[in-house]
Write a protein that holds these residues in place. Sequence first.
Motif, mmCIF file in Angstrom:
data_model
loop_
_atom_site.group_PDB
_atom_site.id
_atom_site.type_symbol
_atom_site.label_atom_id
_atom_site.label_comp_id
_atom_site.label_asym_id
_atom_site.label_seq_id
_atom_site.Cartn_x
_atom_site.Cartn_y
_atom_site.Cartn_z
ATOM 1 N N LEU A 199 39.776 39.268 32.398
ATOM 2 C CA LEU A 199 38.838 38.146 32.472
ATOM 3 C C LEU A 199 38.543 37.565 31.092
ATOM 4 N N ALA A 200 38.605 38.405 30.064
ATOM 5 C CA ALA A 200 38.395 37.905 28.704
ATOM 6 C C ALA A 200 39.462 36.873 28.339
ATOM 7 N N VAL A 201 40.675 37.076 28.826
ATOM 8 C CA VAL A 201 41.739 36.102 28.560
ATOM 9 C C VAL A 201 41.452 34.798 29.293
ATOM 10 N N HIS A 202 40.856 34.888 30.493
ATOM 11 C CA HIS A 202 40.433 33.661 31.169
ATOM 12 C C HIS A 202 39.500 32.869 30.252
ATOM 13 N N GLY A 203 38.611 33.587 29.567
ATOM 14 C CA GLY A 203 37.707 32.927 28.633
ATOM 15 C C GLY A 203 38.455 32.229 27.506
ATOM 16 N N GLN A 204 39.535 32.856 27.023
ATOM 17 C CA GLN A 204 40.336 32.230 25.967
ATOM 18 C C GLN A 204 41.021 30.960 26.472
ATOM 19 N N ILE A 205 41.568 31.035 27.696
ATOM 20 C CA ILE A 205 42.222 29.855 28.280
ATOM 21 C C ILE A 205 41.202 28.733 28.446
ATOM 22 N N LEU A 206 40.007 29.089 28.934
ATOM 23 C CA LEU A 206 38.943 28.099 29.107
ATOM 24 C C LEU A 206 38.587 27.446 27.778
ATOM 25 N N GLN A 207 38.504 28.245 26.717
ATOM 26 C CA GLN A 207 38.151 27.692 25.407
ATOM 27 C C GLN A 207 39.217 26.722 24.916
ATOM 28 N N CYS A 208 40.484 27.074 25.122
ATOM 29 C CA CYS A 208 41.574 26.179 24.715
ATOM 30 C C CYS A 208 41.519 24.861 25.479
ATOM 31 N N ARG A 216 51.372 34.205 28.574
ATOM 32 C CA ARG A 216 51.294 35.621 28.202
ATOM 33 C C ARG A 216 50.406 36.394 29.181
ATOM 34 N N HIS A 217 49.311 35.785 29.570
ATOM 35 C CA HIS A 217 48.385 36.420 30.507
ATOM 36 C C HIS A 217 49.077 36.707 31.849
ATOM 37 N N LEU A 218 49.792 35.729 32.358
ATOM 38 C CA LEU A 218 50.478 35.914 33.638
ATOM 39 C C LEU A 218 51.559 36.984 33.538
ATOM 40 N N ARG A 219 52.259 36.991 32.430
ATOM 41 C CA ARG A 219 53.310 38.000 32.237
ATOM 42 C C ARG A 219 52.716 39.405 32.168
ATOM 43 N N ASP A 220 51.546 39.520 31.553
ATOM 44 C CA ASP A 220 50.951 40.844 31.338
ATOM 45 C C ASP A 220 50.210 41.383 32.557
ATOM 46 N N VAL A 221 49.503 40.513 33.271
ATOM 47 C CA VAL A 221 48.609 41.039 34.305
ATOM 48 C C VAL A 221 48.916 40.581 35.729
ATOM 49 N N GLN A 222 49.619 39.458 35.883
ATOM 50 C CA GLN A 222 49.816 38.965 37.249
ATOM 51 C C GLN A 222 51.059 39.604 37.859
ATOM 52 N N THR A 223 50.918 40.872 38.189
ATOM 53 C CA THR A 223 51.976 41.604 38.889
ATOM 54 C C THR A 223 51.375 42.177 40.161
ATOM 55 N N TYR A 224 52.163 42.197 41.215
ATOM 56 C CA TYR A 224 51.633 42.664 42.497
ATOM 57 C C TYR A 224 51.652 44.187 42.533
ATOM 58 N N PRO A 225 50.526 44.813 42.910
ATOM 59 C CA PRO A 225 50.486 46.285 42.962
ATOM 60 C C PRO A 225 51.409 46.814 44.061
ATOM 61 N N PHE A 281 39.814 31.226 39.917
ATOM 62 C CA PHE A 281 39.959 30.628 38.590
ATOM 63 C C PHE A 281 41.376 30.100 38.408
ATOM 64 N N HIS A 282 42.373 30.935 38.757
ATOM 65 C CA HIS A 282 43.772 30.508 38.621
ATOM 66 C C HIS A 282 44.060 29.298 39.503
ATOM 67 N N GLU A 283 43.554 29.322 40.720
ATOM 68 C CA GLU A 283 43.777 28.201 41.630
ATOM 69 C C GLU A 283 43.133 26.929 41.092
#
Length: 272
Positions: A217-226, A241-250, A167-169
């Motif tokens: 994934l719910a945030v993906h839905g918000q981005i899609l809606q926008c 905001r989504h990337l800041r909150d969740v896109q961190t490497y474990p 999705f991000h790609e």
Amino acid sequence: MPQQGPDRKAPAVDPGSLRWRRLAEMVADQIRERILRGDLAEGDLLPKEAELREQYPVNVQSLREALRILEAEGLVKVRRGNRGGAVVHRPTPGNVAYSLSMVLAMSGTDIDDVGRALHEVEPMCAALCAEREDRATEVVPILRALHEESLANVDDLVAATTLSRRFHEAVVQLCGNQSLIVLAGALESLWSSHVTDWANQRADPETIPPTERAQALAVHGQILQCIEDGDAASARVIAARHLRDVQTYPHDPDRPHVPLDPAVARDRLFFG
């Protein structure tokens, strides 16, 4: 006062050597232009040496040097032997990503550095998707299909991770700006290769519980809606905001910094 040594002259340059090298560059320029223009397709075999010399009337030394230049650039692969010849390889975003991974690895870059770069450029791509006049037919259906597939596989960590990355790609690939598609797409490929490698080989499925995956994934839905609504400003803000909150490497506790690994990128880009 110390005595100065004898004058040392630079070795003489052979004009003939300069001439054939310049001819080689000119021939390489012409063949490269044909590849980039599309006259020569991926997998095409360049004519044999004798025929090439008819097309480009230079000496053998210049012609062979031209092919070496193109091979070093990754545009041809010279095969030796009776069935030999020069096979055309057109450049792809995968080539860019792999080359970038090697350059970054040489400087000791870790995967978090790639993530921080994506935090800056991916929201811009989301906004550009929302600005496309043809988004209803060329952007939204693709993103919606990926989003729905992700939701259907939320209980499977590997599948959900892979689909989330797709999705991000896709947000980058569909932004409509060719320069960003290549450059930001290369960063996306590097990040995805490491995250999917982690999910496949080292991750405990409970590391990211299904409820947490569903929230992301719910945030993906918000981005899609926008994007569907053409709201570029909100698409950019929510994506950032989504990337800041969740896109961190474990990270493992004993491994706080994960160096960028070109081998991981290569395996996904060319063999994945």
